[in-house]
Design a protein around this motif. Structure first.
Motif, mmCIF file in Angstrom:
data_model
loop_
_atom_site.group_PDB
_atom_site.id
_atom_site.type_symbol
_atom_site.label_atom_id
_atom_site.label_comp_id
_atom_site.label_asym_id
_atom_site.label_seq_id
_atom_site.Cartn_x
_atom_site.Cartn_y
_atom_site.Cartn_z
ATOM 1 N N ARG A 250 0.807 -1.212 0.000
ATOM 2 C CA ARG A 250 0.000 0.000 0.000
ATOM 3 C C ARG A 250 0.841 1.264 0.000
ATOM 4 N N ARG A 251 1.981 1.235 0.686
ATOM 5 C CA ARG A 251 2.812 2.450 0.716
ATOM 6 C C ARG A 251 3.341 2.773 -0.665
ATOM 7 N N ALA A 252 3.747 1.756 -1.409
ATOM 8 C CA ALA A 252 4.218 1.991 -2.776
ATOM 9 C C ALA A 252 3.076 2.494 -3.651
ATOM 10 N N TYR A 253 1.895 1.912 -3.478
ATOM 11 C CA TYR A 253 0.734 2.374 -4.242
ATOM 12 C C TYR A 253 0.436 3.843 -3.948
ATOM 13 N N ARG A 254 0.458 4.193 -2.684
ATOM 14 C CA ARG A 254 0.182 5.582 -2.322
ATOM 15 C C ARG A 254 1.212 6.519 -2.933
ATOM 16 N N ARG A 255 2.457 6.103 -2.929
ATOM 17 C CA ARG A 255 3.510 6.938 -3.509
ATOM 18 C C ARG A 255 3.279 7.110 -5.016
ATOM 19 N N LEU A 256 3.009 6.022 -5.713
ATOM 20 C CA LEU A 256 2.771 6.105 -7.153
ATOM 21 C C LEU A 256 1.576 7.005 -7.466
ATOM 22 N N ALA A 257 0.539 6.898 -6.639
ATOM 23 C CA ALA A 257 -0.664 7.690 -6.879
ATOM 24 C C ALA A 257 -0.473 9.160 -6.544
ATOM 25 N N SER A 258 0.534 9.484 -5.767
ATOM 26 C CA SER A 258 0.686 10.849 -5.263
ATOM 27 C C SER A 258 1.333 11.801 -6.251
ATOM 28 N N PHE A 259 1.912 11.294 -7.328
ATOM 29 C CA PHE A 259 2.697 12.172 -8.197
ATOM 30 C C PHE A 259 1.833 13.144 -8.988
ATOM 31 N N GLY A 260 0.597 12.772 -9.279
ATOM 32 C CA GLY A 260 -0.310 13.728 -9.905
ATOM 33 C C GLY A 260 -0.047 13.984 -11.366
ATOM 34 N N ASP A 261 0.785 13.200 -11.999
ATOM 35 C CA ASP A 261 1.026 13.336 -13.424
ATOM 36 C C ASP A 261 1.038 11.939 -14.036
ATOM 37 N N ASP A 262 1.688 11.785 -15.164
ATOM 38 C CA ASP A 262 1.659 10.494 -15.837
ATOM 39 C C ASP A 262 2.846 9.622 -15.462
ATOM 40 N N SER A 263 3.481 9.901 -14.342
ATOM 41 C CA SER A 263 4.694 9.173 -13.977
ATOM 42 C C SER A 263 4.476 7.670 -13.894
ATOM 43 N N SER A 264 3.377 7.241 -13.272
ATOM 44 C CA SER A 264 3.194 5.805 -13.067
ATOM 45 C C SER A 264 2.924 5.067 -14.369
ATOM 46 N N ASN A 265 2.335 5.739 -15.369
ATOM 47 C CA ASN A 265 2.015 5.104 -16.646
ATOM 48 C C ASN A 265 3.047 5.387 -17.739
ATOM 49 N N TYR A 266 4.118 6.081 -17.383
ATOM 50 C CA TYR A 266 5.062 6.553 -18.397
ATOM 51 C C TYR A 266 5.703 5.401 -19.173
ATOM 52 N N TRP A 267 6.096 4.338 -18.482
ATOM 53 C CA TRP A 267 6.743 3.215 -19.156
ATOM 54 C C TRP A 267 5.802 2.557 -20.144
ATOM 55 N N TRP A 268 4.526 2.443 -19.796
ATOM 56 C CA TRP A 268 3.575 1.826 -20.714
ATOM 57 C C TRP A 268 3.394 2.676 -21.956
ATOM 58 N N LYS A 269 3.429 3.984 -21.796
ATOM 59 C CA LYS A 269 3.267 4.849 -22.968
ATOM 60 C C LYS A 269 4.505 4.835 -23.855
ATOM 61 N N ILE A 270 5.681 4.663 -23.259
ATOM 62 C CA ILE A 270 6.873 4.484 -24.088
ATOM 63 C C ILE A 270 6.753 3.201 -24.909
#
Length: 482
Positions: A250-270
């Motif tokens: 959950r802590r990692a999930y919260r961190r990923l969700a906290s960035f507020g931009d496309d950071s968590s999905n960036y690799w998939w878009k590449i």
């Protein structure tokens, strides 16, 4: 899409549900399998839970599920963006060798960041991201050793715009050359070299290409924090992403969700951009076909079910035949079992067509199974039910009647007329339920299991045929799987 703050609040909002340790690494099950109270029902394995044996499949799905915006927002269209990006292939190959990453992957980054435009600029002035690889001024100056004079670059940018307005193309070109001297982010070769230096540093830090590329958008420090919160060192990003949820890590999930931009999905878009460039070189016809399908709606629903490959119900007679053949099955009205409420208005225009409303209260078996799955997941996360389903299958005659009454209804091909789509009302039992629903929408889209779009009063969901893996859930509502 829900913002970062709202996503972070999901964890707090369902804290009572999540106040337990991470489950052991055994076969995941659908958390609340539909079934009548008191019945002895066996658990149903969750086919969309993270499984390291399916890492490549999850990554492939995530690239496809996150590709819609690359098609719909590419300046001049995806083919034009691919053509612009392809011009830089020799420079990309040199930079990729310096960075220690694949040339195709770096080319995907260029497509994603700038669509191949060497003068691309993000909002916020020249302190913000600029150039072929969208380098921030601060990053370029302090990390990459680039001598960037933002003030001079800004003055020259204004002069370039003025020269272009006056049609002085030669002067504008000369000014661009001068700007590239004071701001190397506008020089494609220097921009790529700077990006290569960043990726080389990140690859040295993380030891993996995927993490190096993720950090290009997220930042090395932020990614280190996510990995620490997950409780592991360098690891495949596909695991970090899909195994970090409101109920696991959950802590990692919260961190990923906290960035507020496309950071968590960036690799998939590449990876999605890399596939676009592959199609541009090897199968231009398929790229054009996908571009047409992606542009047809505000989601990728026609990619999941193209009109020329999907049976649509034209008349009430067509739809009745589908019911007779069990290609459409009834949407249950037992919300205690399903976690879903069938809106009483579902099929309300049937009388205008001299048909019973029940004709328009069903779905393809796979689509109903996905609806049940979403209802179970949201109920488990939020502790609340039901979600209200307002619309299911239609025929083209019903759709035409709806268009006369509802300006939001499409006059073109509607996925409702195939039985693969349903709508969920945007009025929820609580904020916790709304946020749990949002999490499921985003996760399932990243698995390319659904496409969804937000409408004024409802979330419109189209289900992939891959949902056939959920068909065992139908037994819980006394519907025999086909």
């Amino acid at each position: 899409m829900i913002g970062a703050t709202a996503l972070v609040l999901l964890v707090a909002a369902v804290a009572a549900v999540l106040a337990r340790t991470d489950p052991p690494a055994t076969v995941a099950v659908v958390p609340t399998p539909p079934g009548k109270a008191g019945e002895d029902v066996a658990p149903v394995a969750d086919p969309f839970a993270w499984d390291p044996r399916r890492a490549q499949d999850f990554a492939r799905r995530a690239a496809a599920g996150n590709s819609h915006l690359l098609y719909s927002l590419s300046p001049g269209g995806v083919v034009a963006s691919a053509e612009r990006t392809a011009r830089w292939r020799p420079q990309v190959e040199r930079a990729a060798k310096q960075a220690g990453v694949g040339a195709d992957t770096l080319e995907g980054l260029v497509f994603l960041e700038s669509a191949g435009r060497e003068d691309a600029r993000a909002p916020g002035g020249l302190e913000s991201a600029v150039g072929l690889t969208q380098i921030l001024a601060e990053t370029g100056q302090n990390l990459l050793g680039m001598r960037i004079d933002v003030a001079a670059s800004t003055r020259l940018t204004r002069k370039i715009a003025r020269a272009e307005r006056r049609g002085r193309t030669r002067r504008a070109a000369a000014l661009r050359r001068r700007r590239a001297q004071v701001d190397p982010r506008f020089d494609p070769a220097q921009a790529l070299a700077g990006t290569a230096r960043y990726l080389a540093l990140a690859r040295q830090r993380f030891g993996r290409e995927d993490l190096a590329l993720v950090s290009y958008h997220m930042g090395i420090g932020n990614l280190e924090d996510v990995l620490r919160d997950y409780g592991a060192g360098a690891m495949p990003y596909v695991q970090l992403y899909f195994d970090s949820t409101p109920t696991r890590h959950r802590r990692a999930y919260r961190r990923l969700a906290s960035f507020g931009d496309d950071s968590s999905n960036y690799w998939w878009k590449i990876l999605a951009a890399e596939e676009i460039m592959r199609l541009y070189r090897d199968d231009r016809g398929e790229l054009v076909r996908l571009a047409t399908l992606q542009a047809a709606k505000a989601s990728a629903e026609e990619v999941l079910h193209p009109l020329d490959e999907t049976h649509a119900f034209v008349t009430p007679g067509d739809l009745k035949h589908a019911w007779d053949e069990r290609a459409v099955v009834p949407f249950p009205a037992d919300e205690a079992v399903t976690g879903l409420r069938r809106d009483a208005r579902m099929g309300e225009l049937a009388r205008r067509l001299h048909q019973p409303p029940s004709l328009y209260r069903g779905l393809r078996p796979e689509a109903l199974a996905m609806a049940l799955y979403i209802g179970a997941q949201v109920r488990a996360l939020s502790g609340q039910a039901p979600l209200v389903v307002t619309s299911t299958v239609r025929d083209a005659d019903y759709q035409a009647a709806l268009v006369k009454r509802n300006g939001e209804a499409t006059r073109n091909f509607s996925l409702h007329t195939t039985g693969w789509a349903f709508d969920v009302e945007r009025r929820y039992q609580s904020r916790a339920q709304a946020l749990a629903f949002q999490f499921e929408l985003d996760r399932l889209r990243s698995l390319n299991a659904i496409a969804w779009v937000r409408e004024p009063d409802a979330i419109h969901i189209t289900v992939s045929s891959d949902a056939q893996v959920l068909l065992p859930l139908l037994e819980r509502v006394n519907i025999d799987p086909p």
